[in-house]
Motif scaffolding. Structure first.
Motif, mmCIF file in Angstrom:
data_model
loop_
_atom_site.group_PDB
_atom_site.id
_atom_site.type_symbol
_atom_site.label_atom_id
_atom_site.label_comp_id
_atom_site.label_asym_id
_atom_site.label_seq_id
_atom_site.Cartn_x
_atom_site.Cartn_y
_atom_site.Cartn_z
ATOM 1 N N UNK A 44 0.855 -1.190 0.000
ATOM 2 C CA UNK A 44 0.000 0.000 0.000
ATOM 3 C C UNK A 44 0.891 1.240 0.000
ATOM 4 N N UNK A 45 0.379 2.340 -0.583
ATOM 5 C CA UNK A 45 1.186 3.550 -0.672
ATOM 6 C C UNK A 45 0.332 4.777 -0.407
ATOM 7 N N UNK A 46 0.877 5.681 0.408
ATOM 8 C CA UNK A 46 0.244 6.976 0.653
ATOM 9 C C UNK A 46 1.113 8.058 0.022
ATOM 10 N N UNK A 93 4.252 1.869 2.040
ATOM 11 C CA UNK A 93 5.055 3.070 1.851
ATOM 12 C C UNK A 93 4.240 4.297 2.245
ATOM 13 N N UNK A 94 4.730 5.024 3.242
ATOM 14 C CA UNK A 94 4.072 6.260 3.657
ATOM 15 C C UNK A 94 4.633 7.460 2.906
ATOM 16 N N UNK A 95 5.301 7.205 1.797
ATOM 17 C CA UNK A 95 5.923 8.202 0.926
ATOM 18 C C UNK A 95 7.163 8.783 1.571
ATOM 19 N N UNK A 131 5.056 9.378 7.898
ATOM 20 C CA UNK A 131 5.533 8.656 9.068
ATOM 21 C C UNK A 131 4.818 7.313 9.196
ATOM 22 N N UNK A 132 5.547 6.308 9.698
ATOM 23 C CA UNK A 132 4.944 5.008 9.957
ATOM 24 C C UNK A 132 4.703 4.206 8.695
ATOM 25 N N UNK A 133 5.769 3.623 8.154
ATOM 26 C CA UNK A 133 5.618 2.874 6.911
ATOM 27 C C UNK A 133 4.628 1.731 7.010
ATOM 28 N N UNK A 134 4.708 0.942 8.090
ATOM 29 C CA UNK A 134 3.747 -0.151 8.297
ATOM 30 C C UNK A 134 2.586 0.308 9.168
ATOM 31 N N UNK A 135 2.902 0.946 10.322
ATOM 32 C CA UNK A 135 1.856 1.333 11.281
ATOM 33 C C UNK A 135 2.174 2.711 11.862
ATOM 34 N N UNK A 136 1.149 3.540 11.949
ATOM 35 C CA UNK A 136 1.213 4.804 12.679
ATOM 36 C C UNK A 136 0.173 4.717 13.780
ATOM 37 N N UNK A 162 8.019 -5.859 7.623
ATOM 38 C CA UNK A 162 9.202 -6.038 6.783
ATOM 39 C C UNK A 162 9.104 -5.246 5.489
ATOM 40 N N UNK A 163 10.203 -4.583 5.142
ATOM 41 C CA UNK A 163 10.288 -3.918 3.847
ATOM 42 C C UNK A 163 9.379 -2.722 3.682
ATOM 43 N N UNK A 164 8.966 -2.100 4.773
ATOM 44 C CA UNK A 164 8.119 -0.912 4.705
ATOM 45 C C UNK A 164 8.994 0.347 4.678
ATOM 46 N N UNK A 165 8.439 1.450 4.147
ATOM 47 C CA UNK A 165 9.218 2.677 3.979
ATOM 48 C C UNK A 165 8.445 3.887 4.489
#
Length: 390
Positions: A18-20, A53-55, A59-64, A77-80
């Motif tokens: 998923x991407x923001x 990806x939170x762009x 903030x918070x590639x997997x969880x905010x 794993x592998x989140x940005x």
């Protein structure tokens, strides 16, 4: 996933890719590539959040998280993200138990987990390692924890804790490295290792095997934490030292003996048959498929490594078993294997020839297995003798 509910539970699920994208002013920057929570209690169990990806400015590639969060038996794993590649905890209480947070990245700070002032973050039996900081124009560096963490955190493996407080090396069973000297967990790639979700499997030489809380109580969770993320038995004697103890991370290793692919504590014909089933097959393969030497394919080199360990056994009552595993496996394990790759071609070729695997067919059929097993009677001793003279 946006949660403003009083309670949300994510079980045996995958939130992936998923991407923001950034939009609006700073107050509305994207947050939470996989999950954004500002409601009540959120529980993530037996699940994997990967590739979110939170762009580059979020903030918070997997969880905010702004409220109560519990991550159990799960993998990030592998989140940005800009900050907090795996998890950004802004406020409220957050806990990670028997989790794996690896290979996440940040472009500003906190490649793994960020705990902002006001957030109470507790880690138990959890891996936070191999996360990195990707500053423009700067060489990527380890960056696993940032902020203040609960001092009750225990039995964790933190690759680089520089920039964090509350979790100290050698205190409460914790192992904490630094940016200059990060700790290596010996994790395999994110892959299908069984169960409903992808996971990182510990390599057999990993010091995290049987290194979790010796007083771990599965009944302390609801439901009881009797299985790992793959739904395999949660607490076993993985290093065969006659002590049942939980591993650190989301996955429990069945055996820490190199090339013991079926986890029965010995290297034998059954393990060779595992390689037979996956010999030169296309597609993603894992250590449990016989992918032993890290060259992207199950082939004759993997058979050679298995033959070299043929007959090895972890004695159920041997306190020396973990040391024996480490000394036997370091030269062959892909994660520790510059020694394998740097071995002179002549020695590699000799090893394969002496193991009787040089002329194996493209499909390793039953006759091929029989041929290898027959060759072992005369060749394995010579192979081991030649390697001992190196």
């Amino acid at each position: 996933m946006l949660s403003t509910l009083s309670r949300l539970t994510v079980v045996r699920s995958t939130l992936r890719n998923n991407r923001l994208d950034a939009s609006g002013d700073v107050a509305s920057l994207p947050r939470g590539g996989g999950i954004f929570t500002e409601g009540g209690a959120v529980v993530v169990r037996d699940s994997t959040l990967s590739g979110n990806d939170a762009s580059i400015v979020g903030d918070g590639g997997a969880i905010y998280s702004r409220r109560s969060l519990s991550v159990v038996n799960s993998t990030l794993s592998g989140n940005k993200a800009r900050t907090g590649g795996g998890l950004y905890a802004q406020s409220g209480a957050a806990s990670l138990s028997s989790a794996t947070v690896a290979n996440n990245s940040a472009t500003f700070d906190g490649g793994g987990i960020v705990a902002v002032l006001g957030a109470a973050v507790t880690l138990r039996n959890t891996i936070v390692a191999k996360n990195i900081l990707l500053l423009v124009g700067v060489t990527p560096s380890p960056d696993d924890l940032l902020g203040a963490f609960a001092m009750t955190s225990s039995y964790n493996w933190i690759g680089a804790g520089t920039g964090s407080t509350g979790i100290d090396n050698a205190a409460s069973g914790n192992h904490v490295g630094t940016v200059g000297n990060p700790l290596e967990p010996f994790l395999g790639p994110l892959a299908n290792n069984g169960g409903f979700t992808q996971t990182h499997l510990l390599y057999p030489i990993s010091p995290l095997v049987d290194a979790g809380d010796p007083a771990f109580d599965p009944g302390g969770f609801s439901p009881a934490l009797s299985m790992d993320q793959r739904l395999e038995t949660r607490v076993i004697d993985g290093n065969r030292d006659a002590v049942m103890r939980i591993d650190i991370g989301a996955v429990e290793v069945r055996s820490s003996l190199f090339a013991d692919l079926n986890g029965d504590g010995r290297v034998g014909l059954v393990d060779l048959m595992v390689i037979q089933r996956h010999y030169l097959l296309d597609g993603p393969l894992t250590y449990l498929d016989g992918y032993l030497n890290g060259d992207t394919v199950v082939d004759a080199a993997d058979v050679s490594l298995l033959v070299d360990n043929l007959g090895a056994v972890l004695a159920p009552a041997s306190p020396a078993a973990p040391a024996a595993v480490l000394s036997r496996s370091t030269d062959a394990d892909p994660a520790a294997a510059p020694a394998l790759r740097e071995r002179p071609p002549r020695l590699r070729a000799a090893a394969r020839r002496e193991a009787g695997v040089r002329s194996m067919p493209r499909r390793l059929d039953s006759q091929g297995v029989d041929s290898v097993m027959q060759s072992q009677v005369s060749d394995v001793g010579a192979l081991r003798a030649s390697r001992s003279r190196r």
